[in-house]
Design a protein around this motif. Structure first.
Motif, PDB file in Angstrom:
ATOM      1  N   LEU A 125     -18.278  35.028  26.282  1.00 54.98           N
ATOM      2  CA  LEU A 125     -19.613  34.831  26.894  1.00 54.98           C
ATOM      3  C   LEU A 125     -20.593  34.902  28.034  1.00 54.98           C
ATOM      4  O   LEU A 125     -21.634  35.060  27.936  1.00 54.98           O
ATOM      5  N   GLU A 126     -20.053  34.666  29.047  1.00 56.28           N
ATOM      6  CA  GLU A 126     -20.308  34.872  30.268  1.00 56.28           C
ATOM      7  C   GLU A 126     -20.290  35.832  30.802  1.00 56.28           C
ATOM      8  O   GLU A 126     -21.549  36.173  31.964  1.00 56.28           O
ATOM      9  N   VAL A 127     -19.587  37.036  30.798  1.00 54.90           N
ATOM     10  CA  VAL A 127     -20.264  38.478  30.730  1.00 54.90           C
ATOM     11  C   VAL A 127     -20.319  39.351  29.938  1.00 54.90           C
ATOM     12  O   VAL A 127     -20.188  40.459  30.953  1.00 54.90           O
ATOM     13  N   GLY A 128     -20.155  38.622  29.018  1.00 55.65           N
ATOM     14  CA  GLY A 128     -19.995  39.922  28.269  1.00 55.65           C
ATOM     15  C   GLY A 128     -21.445  39.637  27.187  1.00 55.65           C
ATOM     16  O   GLY A 128     -22.563  40.079  27.501  1.00 55.65           O
ATOM     17  N   TYR A 129     -21.321  39.222  25.468  1.00 54.71           N
ATOM     18  CA  TYR A 129     -22.640  39.302  24.751  1.00 54.71           C
ATOM     19  C   TYR A 129     -22.186  38.481  24.139  1.00 54.71           C
ATOM     20  O   TYR A 129     -20.920  38.105  23.750  1.00 54.71           O
ATOM     21  N   ASP A 130     -23.497  37.831  23.040  1.00 53.15           N
ATOM     22  CA  ASP A 130     -22.622  37.213  21.735  1.00 53.15           C
ATOM     23  C   ASP A 130     -23.167  38.056  20.731  1.00 53.15           C
ATOM     24  O   ASP A 130     -23.360  38.700  20.632  1.00 53.15           O
ATOM     25  N   SER A 131     -22.197  37.719  19.973  1.00 54.83           N
ATOM     26  CA  SER A 131     -22.157  38.305  18.205  1.00 54.83           C
ATOM     27  C   SER A 131     -21.458  37.176  17.292  1.00 54.83           C
ATOM     28  O   SER A 131     -20.258  36.667  17.700  1.00 54.83           O
ATOM     29  N   ALA A 178     -31.366  37.425  23.383  1.00 57.60           N
ATOM     30  CA  ALA A 178     -31.140  36.951  22.513  1.00 57.60           C
ATOM     31  C   ALA A 178     -30.167  37.471  22.097  1.00 57.60           C
ATOM     32  O   ALA A 178     -29.252  36.567  21.357  1.00 57.60           O
ATOM     33  N   GLN A 179     -29.086  38.376  21.753  1.00 55.26           N
ATOM     34  CA  GLN A 179     -27.353  38.045  22.592  1.00 55.26           C
ATOM     35  C   GLN A 179     -27.151  37.991  23.422  1.00 55.26           C
ATOM     36  O   GLN A 179     -25.601  38.354  23.818  1.00 55.26           O
ATOM     37  N   GLY A 180     -27.492  37.491  24.621  1.00 52.14           N
ATOM     38  CA  GLY A 180     -26.675  37.105  25.595  1.00 52.14           C
ATOM     39  C   GLY A 180     -26.377  38.221  25.999  1.00 52.14           C
ATOM     40  O   GLY A 180     -24.340  38.699  26.297  1.00 52.14           O
ATOM     41  N   TRP A 181     -26.795  39.478  26.693  1.00 52.63           N
ATOM     42  CA  TRP A 181     -25.633  40.728  27.039  1.00 52.63           C
ATOM     43  C   TRP A 181     -25.821  40.151  27.869  1.00 52.63           C
ATOM     44  O   TRP A 181     -27.122  40.538  28.922  1.00 52.63           O
TER      45      TRP A 181
END
Length: 454
Positions: free
Chosen positions: A178-184, A289-292
């Motif tokens: 989550l810190e370096v990629g994205y949320d899903s 919104a997707q933590g990208w």
């Protein structure tokens, strides 16, 4: 020999460019090159105007002073080299690590993956040396776990990569990713493998072409080889506009292999269709919104995986496997499926506008490995193919290796270069009952869809 194309004729229209994002953003079209229009001769003829052929031509001319002529059925970069996802990554084989280790042994598999790392760095070095503006992005590739079970399997693979192969591989749990990629909803951690980076594949291809041309290579787009005859003193390659006689030939084709031209090529490849869509540019709030957070290329961990990346202008690119027919209506279904996958993987982007959609072919072999070598019955013919969707670096490296081989060890009795890993040496086995290759694709796709639903 006659052989019908495996897929629908719409995939083989060499006079038409794909309506891709890469074609729309390729930059200056200052590469002056004309179709073959007369009867010519040369030392080395290269069939194929993608990465393999261009790299071979460039390295022959720059490193060895050998002039070559290159014949391409479409425009330069018409095939996979101009329409892939732009992943310059370690891979090139669909053998599992366990399968490769069992078949070839630890030392040879280590040598193969070392050559893959070298190939990535070769692309990086050529981009810098030749000042190719290919929009480099990222510092590695993520394989994203779709479930806890996928994460556990990836952790085992990462351990093998580190301990057996010496690769720069590590695992990130869900919170770390989550810190370096994205949320899903489908994000359960990821494997991070270096070195990998993203690039603009057509800009890179055209940059190689300009560099080869500057070294004296004659490029002939729009010059599909229709006939190949062996004659006294060499090979005769016949096109619509002329013919080219050469003492040596390099076959530098992949998914669009013209297997009807020579019996040694027939049924060596299994092309698979792939589709790609690219969205409109994403806004800051949509990315948030997707933590990208990443520019790294990525794939998911399913058997029928998607590959994706956010491009420099913040568009999402996502690609995946197509059907086994290749007709336009099937392509539309593939595009719709990819668009649906966007909403499943990143709900905040469901229904986002799509600006570009295109398709192409990737090349599998019966041995699930690349093939580099000379024809067993004619050592004046060299070949390189079978990159399994990983051609940016694999094909570039293969082209250089073929150039070096041809220039320095071209005697008929000369052995294969000793430094080539065993995993890439020689022709791959033919597919049995080659007329059923589309049936093989359908059966494999159905099987992997079943596994992905479990």
């Amino acid at each position: 020999m006659t052989a019908r194309p495996i897929f629908h004729e719409s995939l083989y229209r060499f006079d038409q460019a794909q309506p891709s994002y890469w074609e729309a953003t390729a930059g200056p079209r200052d590469l002056t090159a004309a179709p073959l229009a007369s009867h010519e001769s040369c030392d080395v003829a290269i069939i194929g105007g993608g990465y393999t052929g261009l790299s071979a031509a460039f390295h022959l001319a720059r490193d060895h002073g050998i002039e070559a002529r290159l014949l391409e059925a479409g425009h330069i970069g018409w095939g996979a080299s101009g329409r892939n996802g732009g992943f310059c990554s370690v891979g090139g084989t669909k053998l599992s690590l366990e399968g490769a280790l069992k078949r070839y042994g630890v030392e040879e598999v280590r040598r193969y993956y070392a050559s893959q790392v070298e190939a990535v760095e070769l692309v990086r070095a050529l981009g810098q040396e030749l000042a190719i503006d290919y929009w480099a992005q990222g510092d590695g590739e993520f394989t994203v776990a779709n479930s806890p079970a996928h994460f556990a399997a990836l952790a085992e693979e990462s351990a093998l990569q580190r301990q057996q192969l010496g690769l720069d591989s590590r695992m990130l749990d869900r919170e770390a990713f989550l810190e370096v990629g994205y949320d899903s909803p489908e994000q359960h951690g990821a494997l991070h493998l270096k070195p990998t980076f993203g690039l603009h594949p057509l800009r890179y291809c055209l940059g190689l072409a300009r560099a080869a041309k500057a070294k004296g290579v004659r490029l002939h787009p729009g010059s599909q080889v229709l006939e190949w005859r062996k004659e006294a003193g060499g090979h005769l390659l016949v096109t619509d506009g002329g013919s080219l006689k050469a003492g040596q030939v390099i076959v530098a084709c992949n998914g669009f292999m013209p297997e009807q031209l020579h019996r040694s090529l027939f049924a060596r490849t299994l092309p698979l269709q792939t589709g790609i869509v690219v969205t409109r540019p994403l806004r800051d709030e949509e990315l948030a919104a997707q933590g990208w957070h990443t520019e790294n290329p990525a794939i998911d961990a399913r058997h029928l995986f998607c590959y994706f990346r956010v491009l420099p202008d913040r568009r999402l690119l996502i690609g995946g496997r197509g059907d086994a027919v290749g007709a336009p209506d099937g392509a539309e279904a593939t595009f719709r499926e990819l668009e649906a996958r966007i909403g499943e993987m990143w709900p905040a982007w469901r229904g986002i506008e799509i600006d570009y959609r295109w398709r192409g072919l990737v090349c599998f072999t019966g041995d699930l490995r690349p093939a580099i070598g000379r024809f067993p019955d004619d050592p004046s013919v060299y070949f390189g193919f079978g990159y399994h969707g990983n051609g940016v670096n694999s094909a570039t490296w293969t082209g250089r290796e073929l150039a070096n081989w041809l220039a320095t060890h071209n005697e008929p009795s000369a052995p294969e270069p000793a430094h080539l890993p065993a995993m890439v040496r020689g022709l791959t086995r033919r597919f049995p009952l080659p007329g059923l290759r589309r049936t093989y694709i359908k059966a494999a796709t159905a099987y992997y869809r079943y596994l992905d639903r479990r």
